[in-house]
Motif scaffolding. Structure first.
Motif, PDB file in Angstrom:
ATOM      1  N   GLN A 276      20.368  -6.814   4.300  1.00  0.00           N
ATOM      2  CA  GLN A 276      20.596  -7.885   4.933  1.00  0.00           C
ATOM      3  C   GLN A 276      19.533  -8.037   6.145  1.00  0.00           C
ATOM      4  O   GLN A 276      19.082  -9.072   6.466  1.00  0.00           O
ATOM      5  CB  GLN A 276      22.068  -7.898   5.562  1.00  0.00           C
ATOM      6  N   PHE A 277      19.174  -6.687   6.595  1.00  0.00           N
ATOM      7  CA  PHE A 277      18.240  -6.684   7.716  1.00  0.00           C
ATOM      8  C   PHE A 277      16.846  -7.193   7.292  1.00  0.00           C
ATOM      9  O   PHE A 277      16.151  -7.723   8.035  1.00  0.00           O
ATOM     10  CB  PHE A 277      18.259  -5.077   8.463  1.00  0.00           C
ATOM     11  N   GLY A 278      16.581  -6.566   6.067  1.00  0.00           N
ATOM     12  CA  GLY A 278      15.354  -6.990   5.455  1.00  0.00           C
ATOM     13  C   GLY A 278      15.210  -8.504   5.331  1.00  0.00           C
ATOM     14  O   GLY A 278      13.976  -8.913   5.509  1.00  0.00           O
ATOM     15  N   GLN A 279      16.355  -9.058   5.033  1.00  0.00           N
ATOM     16  CA  GLN A 279      16.275 -10.730   4.536  1.00  0.00           C
ATOM     17  C   GLN A 279      16.004 -11.206   6.269  1.00  0.00           C
ATOM     18  O   GLN A 279      15.048 -12.237   6.283  1.00  0.00           O
ATOM     19  CB  GLN A 279      17.661 -11.091   4.464  1.00  0.00           C
ATOM     20  N   GLN A 280      16.243 -10.782   7.335  1.00  0.00           N
ATOM     21  CA  GLN A 280      16.139 -11.275   8.605  1.00  0.00           C
ATOM     22  C   GLN A 280      14.757 -11.145   8.992  1.00  0.00           C
ATOM     23  O   GLN A 280      14.063 -11.835   9.578  1.00  0.00           O
ATOM     24  CB  GLN A 280      17.037 -10.582   9.628  1.00  0.00           C
ATOM     25  N   VAL A 281      14.025  -9.668   8.486  1.00  0.00           N
ATOM     26  CA  VAL A 281      12.676  -9.424   8.910  1.00  0.00           C
ATOM     27  C   VAL A 281      11.942 -10.728   8.099  1.00  0.00           C
ATOM     28  O   VAL A 281      10.808 -11.128   8.696  1.00  0.00           O
ATOM     29  CB  VAL A 281      12.259  -8.061   8.644  1.00  0.00           C
ATOM     30  N   VAL A 282      12.373 -10.781   7.000  1.00  0.00           N
ATOM     31  CA  VAL A 282      11.676 -11.666   6.111  1.00  0.00           C
ATOM     32  C   VAL A 282      11.348 -13.117   6.772  1.00  0.00           C
ATOM     33  O   VAL A 282      10.338 -13.914   6.894  1.00  0.00           O
ATOM     34  CB  VAL A 282      12.036 -11.788   4.668  1.00  0.00           C
ATOM     35  N   LEU A 283      12.764 -13.668   7.004  1.00  0.00           N
ATOM     36  CA  LEU A 283      12.907 -14.820   7.704  1.00  0.00           C
ATOM     37  C   LEU A 283      11.988 -15.214   8.896  1.00  0.00           C
ATOM     38  O   LEU A 283      11.379 -16.063   8.919  1.00  0.00           O
ATOM     39  CB  LEU A 283      14.515 -15.175   7.943  1.00  0.00           C
ATOM     40  N   TYR A 284      12.150 -14.084   9.911  1.00  0.00           N
ATOM     41  CA  TYR A 284      11.403 -14.248  11.127  1.00  0.00           C
ATOM     42  C   TYR A 284       9.713 -14.292  11.020  1.00  0.00           C
ATOM     43  O   TYR A 284       9.048 -14.686  11.545  1.00  0.00           O
ATOM     44  CB  TYR A 284      11.996 -13.354  12.256  1.00  0.00           C
ATOM     45  N   SER A 285       9.614 -13.300  10.120  1.00  0.00           N
ATOM     46  CA  SER A 285       8.064 -13.429   9.810  1.00  0.00           C
ATOM     47  C   SER A 285       7.618 -14.619   9.276  1.00  0.00           C
ATOM     48  O   SER A 285       6.609 -15.051   9.398  1.00  0.00           O
ATOM     49  CB  SER A 285       7.744 -12.325   8.465  1.00  0.00           C
ATOM     50  N   ILE A 286       8.406 -15.280   8.564  1.00  0.00           N
ATOM     51  CA  ILE A 286       8.046 -16.802   8.009  1.00  0.00           C
ATOM     52  C   ILE A 286       8.168 -17.583   9.137  1.00  0.00           C
ATOM     53  O   ILE A 286       7.083 -18.627   9.440  1.00  0.00           O
ATOM     54  CB  ILE A 286       8.908 -17.333   7.044  1.00  0.00           C
ATOM     55  N   LEU A 287       9.242 -17.684  10.120  1.00  0.00           N
ATOM     56  CA  LEU A 287       9.286 -18.454  11.015  1.00  0.00           C
ATOM     57  C   LEU A 287       8.267 -18.387  12.457  1.00  0.00           C
ATOM     58  O   LEU A 287       7.749 -19.274  12.870  1.00  0.00           O
ATOM     59  CB  LEU A 287      10.789 -18.500  11.983  1.00  0.00           C
TER      60      LEU A 287
END
Lengths: 374, 211
Positions: A276-287
């Motif tokens: 789940q934490f990895g998903q947040q990192v990917v999301l904010y890397s995109i944003l």
């Protein structure tokens, strides 16, 4: 104010408006309004007290004396009103406010208009304060046009909004979903779990998202321009990252609200905390991609990379602060501004690694500990 | 089998539920209780969606606290008032659940077909009525290989014609896989269509089997 409808509308809509736009209003207050009320200029010992006062009030005076200043002031009022009108119109379509379609419209049209006007006035409180100040300055310095026109203009804007809300509810008007065709094109795109908020921004939060990007990129450009001699200084790049992270506050709030309501189902998914934490990192890397690219483009590679690390880790830290605080915006903003100031101090001492590592560890701990909190 | 040990749930430091020891062998259970008694809270905690104190253990093997991933793979949940991102289509949502719950390919086809969702499963969620949304949430709760399925108010907003279909799914799943079902509802479940249903009462901040 004693009317139940007015009370309910203010409680639901005006409070909601301020809660959702606190970040922007604060940024507006700090960046624009504070200068408008009083522009502090250093080295003014050669000026008389009267000249000093005039310099400090230069912006406010321009807004009542110069044509461009008046146009700017009236445009600001117009933009704010249109923004709040959009917000309220969209809220009136929401499921939780459908009861207004079969309750508020039992009152006479005049009563409804009155209630909605009061709600709009409460939402326009920042404009009233700025307007009153501009009028006072105008009267004090003998510029009468704005003090006469501004109340009429504000009342017209208020009536324009109130009449619109009343019409929406009485004629049972539904605003059609905006740009359905454009959204339909996104339907063929893959939508993994981490990307849902990104699509939500594109579908329903385009204005806050675009404004966040404008504020963030403008602040990057402005700081970079002001400190022209320090482009390779890691501390300047970190300062850019910290400012940019602060500019994301509204989007972070939207992300938390969206996750708590519409992605609640995913809490039952068999994903580990790391996943789940990895998903947040990917999301904010995109944003944060535009800001990350800018940071890398304007600086030597190693410094740029570290600045990217600061931006990503501090943004994620600001995001995870919502887990223990939930959607309580006031303590959140206090905390974020406090942290921002502390990070600025740390940065002055060149503690880049501490900034990245500390934020990263704090993010992980908060996420692990509070992610299931309601 | 689902086992609760020293289970406690607080909201803003106020005790909502306290269960010292409680065991639910495989079966179909009807969770009863007045509004605000804590039924939904219990189901959400059992689904691993909210924090709690104590232990929740599935089939003696998977403690939610220690084996969260394995536990959530085996426990599915449908909310009383499901909320999903409005821009997603039913098909995309099924895709997300299929991937997360590691459902066999085409598993959803039977459920979509029998609940008559085929006509609108390709449409975005914002076009769904509350009944359609409820049917979709029920389909999602059956995806994967769940050992336990938690359904919060499954009968609410569901049309009368769909009730026997839901009952048939429950019966079939329970008989074929020994799945444990925990259903909360204010309405009684119709006799004859379901395997024997045991009642559990949620009252006075705890659980007990109805006499």
């Amino acid at each position: 104010m004693r009317k139940p409808l007015t009370r309910a509308l203010i409680k639901i809509l005006a409070t909601g408006f301020y809660r959702q736009h606190t970040g922007f209003l604060l940024a507006l207050l700090v960046l624009v309004f504070s200068s408008f009320f009083y522009t502090n200029v250093l080295n003014q010992t050669h000026l008389t007290p009267d000249q000093q006062r005039q310099t400090a009030l230069k912006l406010a005076l321009s807004s009542v004396s110069e044509p461009w200043g008046i146009l700017l002031l009236f445009s600001l009022f117009w933009l704010y009103t249109v923004k709040s009108r959009h917000y309220l119109a969209a809220r009136l379509q929401a499921a939780d406010l459908q009861f207004l379609r079969y309750s508020s419209n039992a009152l006479s049209r005049g009563q409804q208009l009155q209630s909605w006007s009061l709600v709009q006035l409460v939402i326009s409180a920042p404009l009233l304060i700025v307007g009153l100040y501009a009028m006072a300055v105008g009267v004090a310095y003998g510029y009468w046009l704005v003090p006469i026109l501004l109340p009429v203009y504000l009342l017209t804007l208020t009536y324009w909004c109130a009449a619109y809300y009343t019409r929406l509810l009485n004629e049972q008007l539904l605003i059609p979903p905006v740009q359905t065709d454009w959204l339909a094109r996104l339907r063929s795109w893959p939508k993994p779990l981490f990307s849902l908020f990104f699509y939500e921004l594109l579908a329903h939060q385009r204005v806050p998202f675009a404004l966040t990007k404008v504020v963030s990129l403008l602040s990057l450009g402005l700081l970079f321009y002001v400190f022209a001699d320090s482009h390779t200084d890691q501390r300047l790049l970190n300062l850019l990252s910290l400012t940019s992270a602060l500019a994301q506050v509204v989007v972070l709030y939207q992300a938390h609200a969206f996750e708590q309501s519409y992605v609640r189902f995913a809490r039952n998914f068999p994903y580990s905390a790391w996943h789940q934490f990895g998903q947040q990192v990917v999301l904010y890397s995109i944003l944060l991609l535009p800001e990350l690219v800018v940071l890398l483009a304007i600086s030597p590679f190693p410094q740029g990379l570290r600045a990217m690390g600061v931006l990503l880790s501090v943004t994620l830290f600001f995001r995870t602060l919502f887990y223990p605080l939930n959607q309580r915006m006031t303590p959140y903003l206090r905390l974020v501004f406090g942290l921002f100031m502390s990070f600025l101090l740390l940065n002055l001492f060149g503690s880049t690694n501490l900034l990245i590592g500390g934020s990263g560890v704090a993010t992980g701990v908060l996420f692990y500990r509070y992610r299931e909190q309601e | 089998m689902l086992h609760l040990q020293q289970f406690q749930k607080f909201y803003q430091r106020q005790l909502v539920l306290h269960v010292e020891e409680f065991t639910l062998p495989a079966g179909v259970y009807w969770l009863r209780g007045s509004n605000g008694s804590g039924k939904s809270t219990l189901l959400k905690a059992l689904a691993g969606m909210i924090s709690y104190e104590g232990n929740i253990v599935l089939e003696g093997r998977w403690n939610l606290r220690q084996h969260g991933v394995a536990y959530r793979s085996a426990v599915n949940f449908a909310e009383a008032e499901p909320l999903f991102p409005a821009f997603l289509t039913g098909r995309e949502l099924i895709g997300l659940f299929t991937a997360a719950k590691k459902a066999p390919p085409q598993q959803e086809a039977f459920y979509v077909e029998s609940m008559q969702l085929s006509a609108y499963v390709h449409e975005p969620i914002h076009t769904y009525s509350s009944g359609m949304l409820k049917k979709l949430a029920l389909v999602l709760a059956f995806l994967g290989q769940p050992r336990c399925i938690l359904l919060d108010e499954p009968l609410t907003t569901l049309e009368a014609e769909s009730l026997p279909i839901l009952y048939a799914w429950i019966t079939q799943h329970h008989q074929q896989h020994g799945t444990l079902f925990l259903l909360s509802s204010h309405q009684a479940f119709e006799g004859g269509l379901l395997p024997p249903v045991q009642e559990i009462l949620v009252a006075q901040q705890t659980l007990r089997y109805s006499a």
